[in-house]
Motif scaffolding. Structure first.
Motif, PDB file in Angstrom:
ATOM      1  N   PHE A   1       0.388  -1.112   0.132  1.00  0.00           N
ATOM      2  CA  PHE A   1       0.175   0.094  -0.167  1.00  0.00           C
ATOM      3  C   PHE A   1       0.800   1.002  -0.173  1.00  0.00           C
ATOM      4  CE2 PHE A   1      -3.651  -2.984   1.121  1.00  0.00           C
ATOM      5  CZ  PHE A   1      -4.058  -2.757   1.173  1.00  0.00           C
ATOM      6  N   LEU A   2       2.343   0.960   0.196  1.00  0.00           N
ATOM      7  CA  LEU A   2       2.692   2.182   0.435  1.00  0.00           C
ATOM      8  C   LEU A   2       3.986   2.756  -0.858  1.00  0.00           C
ATOM      9  CD1 LEU A   2       4.669   1.966   4.154  1.00  0.00           C
ATOM     10  CD2 LEU A   2       2.452   3.174   3.349  1.00  0.00           C
ATOM     11  N   ASP A   3       3.805   1.520  -1.592  1.00  0.00           N
ATOM     12  CA  ASP A   3       4.145   1.889  -3.268  1.00  0.00           C
ATOM     13  C   ASP A   3       3.612   2.788  -4.145  1.00  0.00           C
ATOM     14  OD1 ASP A   3       5.319   1.254  -6.058  1.00  0.00           O
ATOM     15  OD2 ASP A   3       4.700  -0.698  -5.483  1.00  0.00           O
ATOM     16  N   ALA A   4       4.205   4.096  -4.102  1.00  0.00           N
ATOM     17  CA  ALA A   4       3.569   5.076  -4.697  1.00  0.00           C
ATOM     18  C   ALA A   4       3.155   4.609  -6.755  1.00  0.00           C
ATOM     19  CB  ALA A   4       4.168   5.783  -4.793  1.00  0.00           C
ATOM     20  N   ASN A   5       3.968   3.590  -6.694  1.00  0.00           N
ATOM     21  CA  ASN A   5       4.199   3.226  -8.263  1.00  0.00           C
ATOM     22  C   ASN A   5       2.848   2.022  -8.186  1.00  0.00           C
ATOM     23  OD1 ASN A   5       6.317   4.941  -9.310  1.00  0.00           O
ATOM     24  ND2 ASN A   5       7.343   3.142  -8.732  1.00  0.00           N
ATOM     25  N   ALA A   6       1.919   2.065  -7.217  1.00  0.00           N
ATOM     26  CA  ALA A   6       1.153   0.568  -8.338  1.00  0.00           C
ATOM     27  C   ALA A   6       0.127   1.496  -8.582  1.00  0.00           C
ATOM     28  CB  ALA A   6       0.430   0.005  -6.231  1.00  0.00           C
ATOM     29  N   PRO A   7      -0.538   0.272  -8.890  1.00  0.00           N
ATOM     30  CA  PRO A   7      -1.531   0.729 -10.073  1.00  0.00           C
ATOM     31  C   PRO A   7      -3.381   1.183  -8.651  1.00  0.00           C
ATOM     32  CG  PRO A   7      -1.126  -1.835  -9.841  1.00  0.00           C
ATOM     33  CD  PRO A   7      -0.579  -0.981  -9.437  1.00  0.00           C
ATOM     34  N   LYS A   8      -3.758   1.948  -9.399  1.00  0.00           N
ATOM     35  CA  LYS A   8      -4.689   3.401  -8.180  1.00  0.00           C
ATOM     36  C   LYS A   8      -5.630   3.589  -9.205  1.00  0.00           C
ATOM     37  CE  LYS A   8      -1.581   5.736  -5.649  1.00  0.00           C
ATOM     38  NZ  LYS A   8      -0.520   4.499  -5.697  1.00  0.00           N
ATOM     39  N   PRO A   9      -7.088   2.953  -8.322  1.00  0.00           N
ATOM     40  CA  PRO A   9      -8.146   3.028  -9.549  1.00  0.00           C
ATOM     41  C   PRO A   9      -8.738   4.602  -9.750  1.00  0.00           C
ATOM     42  CG  PRO A   9      -8.816   2.909  -7.516  1.00  0.00           C
ATOM     43  CD  PRO A   9      -7.328   2.433  -6.918  1.00  0.00           C
ATOM     44  N   GLY A  10      -9.182   4.160 -11.368  1.00  0.00           N
ATOM     45  CA  GLY A  10      -9.296   5.993 -11.840  1.00  0.00           C
ATOM     46  C   GLY A  10     -10.198   6.706 -10.730  1.00  0.00           C
ATOM     47  N   PRO A  11     -10.534   7.682 -11.248  1.00  0.00           N
ATOM     48  CA  PRO A  11     -11.300   8.766 -10.452  1.00  0.00           C
ATOM     49  C   PRO A  11     -12.967   7.937  -9.780  1.00  0.00           C
ATOM     50  CG  PRO A  11     -10.943   9.463 -12.808  1.00  0.00           C
ATOM     51  CD  PRO A  11     -10.200   8.074 -12.784  1.00  0.00           C
ATOM     52  N   THR A  12     -13.244   8.355  -9.427  1.00  0.00           N
ATOM     53  CA  THR A  12     -15.030   7.968  -8.954  1.00  0.00           C
ATOM     54  C   THR A  12     -15.526   8.560 -10.041  1.00  0.00           C
ATOM     55  OG1 THR A  12     -14.287   8.342  -6.529  1.00  0.00           O
ATOM     56  CG2 THR A  12     -16.560   8.245  -7.359  1.00  0.00           C
ATOM     57  N   PRO A  13     -16.439   7.442 -10.334  1.00  0.00           N
ATOM     58  CA  PRO A  13     -17.160   7.718 -11.492  1.00  0.00           C
ATOM     59  C   PRO A  13     -18.220   8.789 -11.172  1.00  0.00           C
ATOM     60  CG  PRO A  13     -17.247   5.493 -11.354  1.00  0.00           C
ATOM     61  CD  PRO A  13     -16.436   6.302 -10.513  1.00  0.00           C
ATOM     62  N   THR A  14     -18.588   9.702 -11.911  1.00  0.00           N
ATOM     63  CA  THR A  14     -19.937  10.828 -11.887  1.00  0.00           C
ATOM     64  C   THR A  14     -21.122  10.390 -12.364  1.00  0.00           C
ATOM     65  OG1 THR A  14     -19.498  11.896 -13.566  1.00  0.00           O
ATOM     66  CG2 THR A  14     -18.376  12.290 -11.730  1.00  0.00           C
ATOM     67  N   THR A  15     -21.092   9.179 -13.096  1.00  0.00           N
ATOM     68  CA  THR A  15     -22.079   8.698 -13.609  1.00  0.00           C
ATOM     69  C   THR A  15     -23.085   7.232 -13.808  1.00  0.00           C
ATOM     70  OG1 THR A  15     -21.881   8.504 -16.102  1.00  0.00           O
ATOM     71  CG2 THR A  15     -22.484  10.963 -15.391  1.00  0.00           C
ATOM     72  N   SER A  16     -24.225   6.844 -13.401  1.00  0.00           N
ATOM     73  CA  SER A  16     -24.349   5.506 -13.159  1.00  0.00           C
ATOM     74  C   SER A  16     -23.126   4.490 -14.775  1.00  0.00           C
ATOM     75  CB  SER A  16     -25.872   5.749 -13.874  1.00  0.00           C
ATOM     76  OG  SER A  16     -26.211   5.582 -12.121  1.00  0.00           O
TER      77      SER A  16
END
Length: 172
Positions: free
Chosen positions: A69-84
């Protein structure tokens, strides 16, 4: 007698849970994404996005040997969707990707360990299949349950999860 493999069992359970999760996500009202039933609770949109993003996290259990969890290069989810539509499109994409990763795996690979860490602190060290089941599926089921409570509080019909729902005609 033919015994299903670990991989086949997980795929079967995943298929069932994904179908139910999608039914619940389809009910998330776009105009209520900021709804928060309690100050310590996630907002509705955050919770729905978290459920979807957990699919990518589950894929890590299948394809990788560790996640820090401390790996800054680990994949991260995209932004929170704003539409269904965005939420369901990400769900469909991540579901297909996770299913493919599981399909490409094997019982032998699912028996290898996965380690979840925060730097030097080991948070979990389990066989990949067990990690997927415990931290993946159970985690999603827990949050899906929370989401159904949000729907109920917003007076949105709750779909049946493991059987009929009080909101489905002819259920009782």
């Amino acid at each position: 007698m033919h015994t299903a493999s670990i991989q086949q069992n997980i795929l079967a359970e995943l298929d069932h849970e994904l179908a139910v999760i999608r039914k619940v996500l389809e009910r998330v009202p776009e105009d209520q994404l900021d709804y928060q039933p309690h100050p310590k609770s996630m907002k509705l949109g955050q919770l729905a996005a978290h459920i979807v993003n957990l699919l990518a996290f589950k894929q890590l259990f299948v394809e990788k040997d560790e996640r820090d969890f401390l790996d800054a290069n680990a994949p991260k989810p995209g932004p929170t969707p704003t539409t269904s539509a965005e939420l369901l499109a990400r769900f469909d994409q991540y579901s297909a990707s996770l299913r493919q990763a599981l399909h490409d795996s094997s019982d032998e690979k699912l028996g290898q360990n996965f380690q979840l860490r925060r730097g030097d602190q080991v948070l979990m060290n389990r066989p990949k299949g067990a990690a997927l089941r415990i931290m993946g599926l159970n985690h999603s089921i827990h949050h899906r349950g929370q989401l159904t409570v949000y729907l109920r509080l917003l007076d949105i019909p709750v779909p049946g999860v493991y059987g009929p729902s009080a909101d489905e005609p002819g259920s009782f």
